[in-house]
Write an enzyme that holds these catalytic residues in place. Structure first.
Site, PDB file in Angstrom:
ATOM      1  CG  ASP A  95      41.994  45.820  27.780  1.00 47.58           C
ATOM      2  OD1 ASP A  95      41.627  45.913  28.874  1.00 47.58           O
ATOM      3  OD2 ASP A  95      40.657  46.460  27.317  1.00 47.58           O
ATOM      4  CG  HIS A 111      38.966  49.855  32.721  1.00 47.76           C
ATOM      5  ND1 HIS A 111      39.756  48.473  33.528  1.00 47.76           N
ATOM      6  CD2 HIS A 111      37.889  50.732  33.211  1.00 47.76           C
ATOM      7  CE1 HIS A 111      39.060  49.272  34.659  1.00 47.76           C
ATOM      8  NE2 HIS A 111      38.176  50.095  35.125  1.00 47.76           N
ATOM      9  CD  GLU A 123      47.484  44.157  38.396  1.00 46.99           C
ATOM     10  OE1 GLU A 123      48.027  44.650  39.809  1.00 46.99           O
ATOM     11  OE2 GLU A 123      46.740  43.751  38.168  1.00 46.99           O
ATOM     12  CB  ILE A 166      51.969  46.329  35.269  1.00 42.74           C
ATOM     13  CG1 ILE A 166      51.986  45.441  34.256  1.00 42.74           C
ATOM     14  CG2 ILE A 166      52.169  48.022  34.871  1.00 42.74           C
ATOM     15  CD1 ILE A 166      50.743  45.508  33.330  1.00 42.74           C
TER      16      ILE A 166
END
Length: 306
Positions: free
Chosen positions: A194, A190, A221, A178
Site C-alpha cells: 500500500d 500488503h 497496481e 508496477i
C-alpha cells in the site's frame, strides 16, 4: 446581466426581470455567494452556457418565458437538471407553490423578502450543494493513493477527447503498471505494498507538470495517464521521465525478475482524434502497448503513434 460579487464563494444565478430584486438579493447574500443576475429566461440560458451556478433563484412572472417554462428546460437538461432552483415571486398562493414544487423547485420565497428567512433558505440549499460536492469528490478519489479513481476516467477522457477534436491537437494516453507487484506483496506484505502504491501515485502526479495532465488509479497496481496536446516526441520523453522518477524512489524489490528495485512498464498511444475515432479504442490500444512492454521483458515503455 450583472455580476454583483466577485468572490471565490458558491455561485448563485438570480433570474428576475425586476432590477430591484437583483439589488436586494445581492445585498442579502453577497457574503454567502458570488451573485450573477439575468433579467430574462433567455439571458439566463445564455449565462448557463458559460458557467454552472450552485443555485438558481428564479422569478415566476417574466415576459416571453416565465419561470415555470424555464425550470422545465432546466430539469430536462442533463447539464442543468441537478442545479437546485428556488422560486422567488410575489405570487403567494398555494396553487402556484404546488406547481413550482411539482416542476422540481426545492423551495419557494415570497416577495417582499424577509431578510432572515431568505438568507436562511438560501444558506440551507448552498450547504446541501457543498455537502453533495464533497460526497461526489470522495466517491471519485481513490482512498489509498488520494488521486482520482477509475470512476472519473471515462468522463475525463470524453471531455479531453472532445477538446482535442475541437482544437485539432494530438492526444496521448498511457497505462502504467508496477512490475511484479504481486511478488512485492508476497515478499514485503500488503502494508508495504500500500505504501508503494501511494509513493508511485505521487511520483506520477509530480512528473506531470502541465495543469491538464491527469492521472488516476485504475485498480490494483495499474494507473492511467491522460495527456492533452501531446505529440509523439513529448510522450516518449515523459514516459522516460516517469521510469526515471520511479527508479529514483529506490524501493527495493528482491522478488522482481528485472531489477532489485521497483520498476514500472508503460504502454502509451498518441493520436490526433477525429470524428471517426473512439476514445475507448485508444484505451485498448494503449493497453496493447502495455502488454508489449511486459511481453518484451518489463521495465520499459512502448509508445506508438496510432
Amino acid at each position: 446581466m450583472e455580476v454583483l460579487a466577485d468572490t471565490n464563494l458558491a455561485k448563485v444565478l438570480v433570474v428576475d426581470d425586476e432590477n430591484s430584486s437583483h439589488i436586494v438579493l445581492g445585498d442579502l447574500i453577497n457574503h454567502l455567494a458570488k451573485v450573477v443576475t439575468a433579467n430574462s429566461a433567455k439571458s439566463a440560458l445564455t449565462l448557463l452556457e458559460e458557467f454552472t451556478p450552485d443555485l438558481i433563484l428564479l422569478d415566476i412572472v417574466m415576459p416571453e418565458m416565465d419561470g415555470f417554462e424555464l425550470i422545465k428546460v432546466l430539469k430536462s437538461s442533463k447539464h442543468w437538471s441537478q442545479i437546485p432552483v428556488i422560486f422567488v415571486t410575489a405570487r403567494d398562493d398555494i396553487d402556484m407553490q404546488e406547481r413550482g414544487f411539482e416542476l422540481g423547485a426545492c423551495d419557494y420565497i415570497v416577495k417582499p423578502f424577509h431578510p432572515t428567512i431568505t438568507r436562511a433558505r438560501i444558506q440551507t440549499q448552498l450547504d446541501m450543494v457543498r455537502q453533495r460536492k464533497m460526497l461526489e469528490q470522495l466517491a471519485n478519489i481513490d482512498a489509498l493513493t488520494e488521486i482520482p479513481n477509475r470512476r472519473q476516467l471515462h468522463d475525463h477522457l470524453a471531455v479531453e477527447w472532445a477538446s482535442a477534436q475541437r482544437t485539432n491537437t494530438s492526444f496521448a494516453l498511457a497505462w502504467v503498471d508496477i512490475d511484479y507487484f504481486k511478488k512485492f506483496n508476497d515478499s514485503y506484505g500488503h502494508g508495504e505494498g500500500d505504501l508503494v502504491l501511494k509513493r508511485v501515485a505521487q511520483a506520477l502526479k509530480q512528473t506531470l507538470k502541465r495543469p491538464r495532465d491527469w492521472v488516476c488509479r485504475y485498480g490494483g497496481e495499474e494507473f492511467v495517464l491522460i495527456l492533452p496536446e501531446t505529440e509523439l516526441d513529448g510522450a516518449n520523453e515523459l514516459m522516460k521521465s516517469i521510469q526515471q522518477n520511479i527508479a529514483e524512489l529506490s524501493i527495493g524489490h528482491t522478488g522482481s525478475e528485472v531489477s532489485q528495485q521497483l520498476t514500472v512498464s508503460i504502454g502509451c498511444c498518441v493520436q490526433q482524434p477525429h470524428l471517426q475515432h473512439n476514445p475507448e479504442d485508444l484505451l485498448l490500444q494503449a493497453d496493447r502497448c502495455l502488454y508489449k512492454a511486459k511481453s518484451n521483458g518489463r521495465n520499459q515503455n512502448v509508445v506508438q503513434l496510432v
